[in-house]
Design an enzyme around this catalytic site. Structure first.
Site, PDB file in Angstrom:
ATOM      1  N   ASP A  67       0.714  -1.328   0.036  1.00 54.77           N
ATOM      2  CA  ASP A  67      -0.032   0.058  -0.102  1.00 54.77           C
ATOM      3  C   ASP A  67       0.969   1.440   0.046  1.00 54.77           C
ATOM      4  O   ASP A  67       2.039   1.122   0.012  1.00 54.77           O
ATOM      5  CB  ASP A  67      -0.903  -0.119   1.276  1.00 54.77           C
ATOM      6  CG  ASP A  67      -0.488  -0.676   2.388  1.00 54.77           C
ATOM      7  OD1 ASP A  67       0.941  -0.507   2.784  1.00 54.77           O
ATOM      8  OD2 ASP A  67      -0.952  -0.791   3.409  1.00 54.77           O
ATOM      9  N   ASN A 136      -7.397  -2.977  13.984  1.00 51.47           N
ATOM     10  CA  ASN A 136      -8.874  -3.182  13.737  1.00 51.47           C
ATOM     11  C   ASN A 136      -8.944  -4.436  12.854  1.00 51.47           C
ATOM     12  O   ASN A 136      -9.983  -4.488  12.176  1.00 51.47           O
ATOM     13  CB  ASN A 136      -9.504  -2.111  13.349  1.00 51.47           C
ATOM     14  CG  ASN A 136      -8.652  -1.339  11.895  1.00 51.47           C
ATOM     15  OD1 ASN A 136      -7.917  -2.307  11.255  1.00 51.47           O
ATOM     16  ND2 ASN A 136      -9.166  -0.514  11.017  1.00 51.47           N
ATOM     17  N   HIS A 138      -7.069  -4.849  10.095  1.00 48.51           N
ATOM     18  CA  HIS A 138      -6.724  -4.686   8.586  1.00 48.51           C
ATOM     19  C   HIS A 138      -5.635  -5.409   8.030  1.00 48.51           C
ATOM     20  O   HIS A 138      -4.607  -5.546   8.909  1.00 48.51           O
ATOM     21  CB  HIS A 138      -6.678  -3.101   8.120  1.00 48.51           C
ATOM     22  CG  HIS A 138      -5.735  -2.160   8.429  1.00 48.51           C
ATOM     23  ND1 HIS A 138      -5.622  -0.973   8.690  1.00 48.51           N
ATOM     24  CD2 HIS A 138      -4.503  -2.892   8.884  1.00 48.51           C
ATOM     25  CE1 HIS A 138      -4.487  -0.562   9.236  1.00 48.51           C
ATOM     26  NE2 HIS A 138      -3.683  -1.658   9.106  1.00 48.51           N
ATOM     27  N   GLU A 143      -9.546  -2.362   5.169  1.00 47.03           N
ATOM     28  CA  GLU A 143     -10.170  -1.855   6.181  1.00 47.03           C
ATOM     29  C   GLU A 143     -11.510  -2.591   6.498  1.00 47.03           C
ATOM     30  O   GLU A 143     -12.152  -3.176   5.618  1.00 47.03           O
ATOM     31  CB  GLU A 143     -10.659  -0.216   6.304  1.00 47.03           C
ATOM     32  CG  GLU A 143      -9.397   0.641   6.183  1.00 47.03           C
ATOM     33  CD  GLU A 143      -8.565   0.742   7.642  1.00 47.03           C
ATOM     34  OE1 GLU A 143      -8.108  -0.097   8.218  1.00 47.03           O
ATOM     35  OE2 GLU A 143      -8.420   2.101   7.988  1.00 47.03           O
TER      36      GLU A 143
HETATM   37  P1  PGA Z   1       2.198  -1.957  12.663  1.00 41.99           P
HETATM   38  O1  PGA Z   1       0.953  -1.641  11.665  1.00 41.99           O
HETATM   39  O2  PGA Z   1       3.271  -2.817  12.083  1.00 41.99           O
HETATM   40  O3  PGA Z   1       3.039  -0.513  12.729  1.00 41.99           O
HETATM   41  O4  PGA Z   1       1.648  -2.269  13.983  1.00 41.99           O
HETATM   42  C1  PGA Z   1       0.754  -2.908  11.066  1.00 41.99           C
HETATM   43  C2  PGA Z   1      -0.733  -2.267  10.304  1.00 41.99           C
HETATM   44  O5  PGA Z   1      -1.273  -1.486  10.527  1.00 41.99           O
HETATM   45  O6  PGA Z   1      -0.924  -3.168   9.143  1.00 41.99           O
END
Ligand code: PGA
Length: 240
Positions: A67, A136, A138, A143
């Site tokens: 992304d 959450n 994702h 999302e």
């Molecule tokens: P993080 O994020 O590795 O910074 O915890 C993971 C994500 O949001 O996919």
């Protein structure tokens, strides 16, 4: 699903780097699906260390990232292109033509999404996809929603994601509200998936992702259907 317990973040990073490195040793022109975020940082640090020792060669490897924020480009320190350059690409012998992220500054975002899907197809799909997990649920920036979005698409970030990512910006208002993300189809078509999680704040969601109902309200839950899912979680993320 293969569930691997790591002692802590460092151990999780080394174990995940081991899988990626084995993939590249087994197939020197592997297509790796890569992720950004705090979870991935230690993994890249480990890969760079092994590259410097002469243990891994990235000259034939291609990568596609999950992304990118809409509106940010490589010069912006908050962009995912910058993150990848900074943590991995500039330290290893990957060819510039072989690493790919969605272009957050593309004039036509819809067309950019289609281009990204065509690119992944042209590369022959992803051999191994690295994933972090949002609080959450994702994966990439897929999302929680009403349906699993199949293809690369532009998404409005949810409030909790903006909040979680604000730590990388000087204020919450600066976090872009949109991002381009690979859809679940390309992720699920990856021949192997390495999902990593570290820390107590991931414990609840990791449990729901792996053992709860498969639902687009918890996007990562689709991974339960993947035939070669490797989960590497540290003791805290396992809720111990
Ligand atoms: P993080 O994020 O590795 O910074 O915890 C993971 C994500 O949001 O996919």
């Amino acid at each position: 699903m293969k569930l691997i317990r790591a002692k802590n973040y460092k151990d999780m990073s080394r174990k995940a780097a081991n899988f990626l490195s084995a993939q590249v040793i087994l197939k020197d022109n592997s297509v790796l699906g890569l992720a950004t975020g705090g979870t991935a940082e230690g993994i890249y640090e480990q890969l760079v260390e092994w590259y410097r020792k002469g243990d891994i060669d990235f000259s034939e490897v291609s990568t596609v990232n999950l992304d990118e924020y809409v509106g940010l480009d490589a010069k912006n320190e908050r962009s995912y292109q910058y993150f990848m350059n900074h943590h991995l690409f500039q330290h290893i012998n990957i060819s510039e033509k072989n690493y790919h992220l969605p272009d957050g500054k593309a004039e036509d975002i819809e067309e950019e999404c289609r281009r990204y899907d065509r690119l992944i197809e042209k590369l022959g799909g992803i051999d191994m996809q690295l994933l972090g997990l949002g609080e959450n649920g994702h994966i990439g920036f897929n999302e929680p929603g009403e349906a699993f979005e199949q293809m690369t698409h532009c998404i409005q970030l949810k409030e909790d994601t903006i909040q979680a990512n604000a730590r990388y910006f000087s204020s919450k208002d600066e976090v872009p509200k949109q991002a381009i993300t690979m859809g679940v189809k390309a992720i699920m078509q990856a021949r192997a998936i390495v999902l990593c999680a570290s820390g107590a704040r991931k414990a609840d969601i990791l449990k729901r992702v792996l053992f709860g109902p498969v639902t687009p309200e918890v996007p990562g839950s689709i991974l339960q259907m993947h035939p070669r899912l490797i989960v590497i979680a540290d003791a805290e993320a396992m809720g111990e």
